[in-house]
Design an enzyme around this catalytic site. Structure first.
Site, PDB file in Angstrom:
ATOM      1  N   LYS A 121       0.839  -1.190   0.000  1.00 26.29           N
ATOM      2  CA  LYS A 121       0.000   0.000   0.000  1.00 26.29           C
ATOM      3  C   LYS A 121       0.885   1.255   0.000  1.00 26.29           C
ATOM      4  O   LYS A 121       1.848   1.349   0.759  1.00 26.29           O
ATOM      5  CB  LYS A 121      -0.909   0.010   1.221  1.00 26.29           C
ATOM      6  CG  LYS A 121      -1.970  -1.086   1.214  1.00 26.29           C
ATOM      7  CD  LYS A 121      -3.014  -0.847   0.137  1.00 26.29           C
ATOM      8  CE  LYS A 121      -4.114  -1.892   0.170  1.00 26.29           C
ATOM      9  NZ  LYS A 121      -5.168  -1.636  -0.814  1.00 26.29           N
ATOM     10  N   ASP A 151      -0.237  -0.407  -4.549  1.00 25.64           N
ATOM     11  CA  ASP A 151      -1.649  -0.037  -4.626  1.00 25.64           C
ATOM     12  C   ASP A 151      -1.830   1.324  -3.971  1.00 25.64           C
ATOM     13  O   ASP A 151      -1.619   1.479  -2.768  1.00 25.64           O
ATOM     14  CB  ASP A 151      -2.501  -1.090  -3.918  1.00 25.64           C
ATOM     15  CG  ASP A 151      -3.996  -0.799  -4.004  1.00 25.64           C
ATOM     16  OD1 ASP A 151      -4.377   0.158  -4.698  1.00 25.64           O
ATOM     17  OD2 ASP A 151      -4.779  -1.534  -3.376  1.00 25.64           O
ATOM     18  N   GLU A 177      -1.409  -0.328  -8.980  1.00 24.98           N
ATOM     19  CA  GLU A 177      -2.865  -0.456  -8.931  1.00 24.98           C
ATOM     20  C   GLU A 177      -3.509   0.878  -8.581  1.00 24.98           C
ATOM     21  O   GLU A 177      -3.173   1.501  -7.581  1.00 24.98           O
ATOM     22  CB  GLU A 177      -3.228  -1.524  -7.888  1.00 24.98           C
ATOM     23  CG  GLU A 177      -4.700  -1.826  -7.780  1.00 24.98           C
ATOM     24  CD  GLU A 177      -4.965  -2.976  -6.812  1.00 24.98           C
ATOM     25  OE1 GLU A 177      -6.012  -2.932  -6.138  1.00 24.98           O
ATOM     26  OE2 GLU A 177      -4.128  -3.900  -6.727  1.00 24.98           O
ATOM     27  N   ASP A 205      -8.608  -0.817 -10.428  1.00 21.08           N
ATOM     28  CA  ASP A 205      -9.405  -1.505  -9.409  1.00 21.08           C
ATOM     29  C   ASP A 205     -10.718  -0.756  -9.205  1.00 21.08           C
ATOM     30  O   ASP A 205     -11.757  -1.134  -9.722  1.00 21.08           O
ATOM     31  CB  ASP A 205      -8.612  -1.597  -8.103  1.00 21.08           C
ATOM     32  CG  ASP A 205      -9.415  -2.223  -6.961  1.00 21.08           C
ATOM     33  OD1 ASP A 205     -10.520  -2.761  -7.214  1.00 21.08           O
ATOM     34  OD2 ASP A 205      -8.958  -2.180  -5.812  1.00 21.08           O
ATOM     35  N   LYS A 229     -12.951  -8.033  -7.872  1.00 13.53           N
ATOM     36  CA  LYS A 229     -13.328  -8.504  -6.545  1.00 13.53           C
ATOM     37  C   LYS A 229     -14.768  -8.998  -6.609  1.00 13.53           C
ATOM     38  O   LYS A 229     -15.650  -8.297  -7.131  1.00 13.53           O
ATOM     39  CB  LYS A 229     -13.171  -7.385  -5.514  1.00 13.53           C
ATOM     40  CG  LYS A 229     -11.743  -6.864  -5.420  1.00 13.53           C
ATOM     41  CD  LYS A 229     -11.600  -5.720  -4.435  1.00 13.53           C
ATOM     42  CE  LYS A 229     -10.146  -5.242  -4.370  1.00 13.53           C
ATOM     43  NZ  LYS A 229      -9.955  -4.111  -3.432  1.00 13.53           N
TER      44      LYS A 229
END
Length: 345
Positions: A121, A151, A177, A205, A229
């Site tokens: 992250k 991400d 991401e 995403d 997801k």
């Protein structure tokens, strides 16, 4: 921000189970996290028991009911319809490193065991690019041969994303991401990186799962791959359809689920015709405990496909407070009312 215009997902059992049937098998839990993730240290979830198994309804509290309807569609698919036939019995997964300080990286990675890929992250509010660089270097020092992806959750604007990814690229990035929030911004970041010869792929995403048209990112040429997801897209079957239509490589990831939700993610990963990247389905390792005695965690960098069942003792031990249970059951009732007319027409 959540998109209240998202339509419910198709392909649910006909008719949708009545609310009373959902409530009969409903359990609300609050699970402690090992580290703060998405700003929380407790993850709340509503688990549903259906004739085909367990489903999970856990949209984050700030999501509007219309967006949450997709999450309920996915939970109903899992519990009342079951999953498509798998093409593989094991799914490679990545470790996930939250926006922790560099000195905490080894401890976080130790929770995952041996892995070949790590998602880190970055762009956390209140932190700097120097913090991100230090975290990336700590990951690379611990796992010199692993595939590393970052991400940003849309945390940068275009100039900041280009500058950050240019600086982070020498660490060796598999992809970045959602570096910026919008599809137009993703396309510009991707174009600028290519123009500068910076070898970082762009993954979408939020620009897939939060758009009323999840295929727009592919049509815009805004990404090299997409992250999918199950819950935010409305179930395994709908996610498979989106991947097929997008025509881009896909990475299956979790929405900070218990093992019940991870089982649905594994079903999607197992049913995809191609699986070129390790999946972000190892997040149960971020929890102090789970709802099953046999959690879906990685063994030697992969999770074996198998069913899970919530344990009565763990459901009781981690039961949410009466106030939070009432909040979730009221939310379930509202979202069910939104979903049912649209599906039953």
């Amino acid at each position: 921000m959540p998109n209240p215009g998202l339509p419910p997902a198709p392909d649910l059992p006909q008719p949708v189970p009545p609310l009373e049937e959902l409530l009969a098998g409903a359990h609300v839990v609050s699970l402690p996290m090992r580290v703060k993730f998405r700003g929380i240290l407790q993850r709340e979830s509503l688990l549903l028991r259906g004739p085909q198994g367990w489903g999970e309804f856990c949209p984050f509290p700030e999501y509007e009911d219309a967006e949450a309807s997709r999450w309920l569609a996915a939970a109903i698919e899992a519990g009342w319809q079951g999953f498509p036939a798998p093409l593989r019995t094991s799914v490679p997964v990545n470790a996930t490193v939250p926006a922790v300080s560099a000195d905490r990286v080894p401890d976080v990675l130790a929770r995952f065991g041996r892995v070949d890929a790590v998602k880190v992250k970055v762009a956390e509010r209140g932190q700097t690019l120097d913090d991100d660089v230090a975290r990336l270097h700590a990951v690379r020092a611990a796992l010199p041969d692993a595939a590393v992806r970052v991400d940003a959750n849309g945390g940068w604007d275009v100039p900041a994303a280009v500058a950050a990814l240019t600086r982070l690229a020498p660490v060796g990035l598999e992809y970045a991401e959602q570096p910026v929030p919008t599809i137009e911004g993703l396309a510009e970041v991707r174009s600028r990186l290519r123009g500068a010869g910076t070898p970082v792929l762009v993954a979408a995403d939020e620009s897939v799962r939060k758009e009323s048209d999840p295929l727009r990112v592919a049509r815009a040429g805004a990404a090299d791959l997409i992250v999918v997801k199950v819950a935010p897209l409305g179930g395994v079957r709908r996610a498979l359809d989106i991947v097929s239509q997008a025509g881009l490589p896909a990475v299956v990831s979790s929405a900070l689920d218990t093992s019940v939700g991870i089982r649905a993610g594994l079903a999607l990963a197992a049913a995809l015709p191609e699986l070129p990247y390790a999946c972000g389905l190892g997040t149960v390792s971020l929890f102090e405990s789970d709802v099953t005695l046999d959690p879906l965690v990685a063994d030697d960098g992969a999770i074996r496909l198998r069913d899970v069942a919530a344990d009565a003792g763990l459901l009781e031990r981690f039961a949410a407070s009466a106030e939070r249970r009432d909040w979730w059951l009221d939310r379930l009732s509202r979202v069910h009312a939104l979903l049912t007319p649209s599906i039953a027409e």
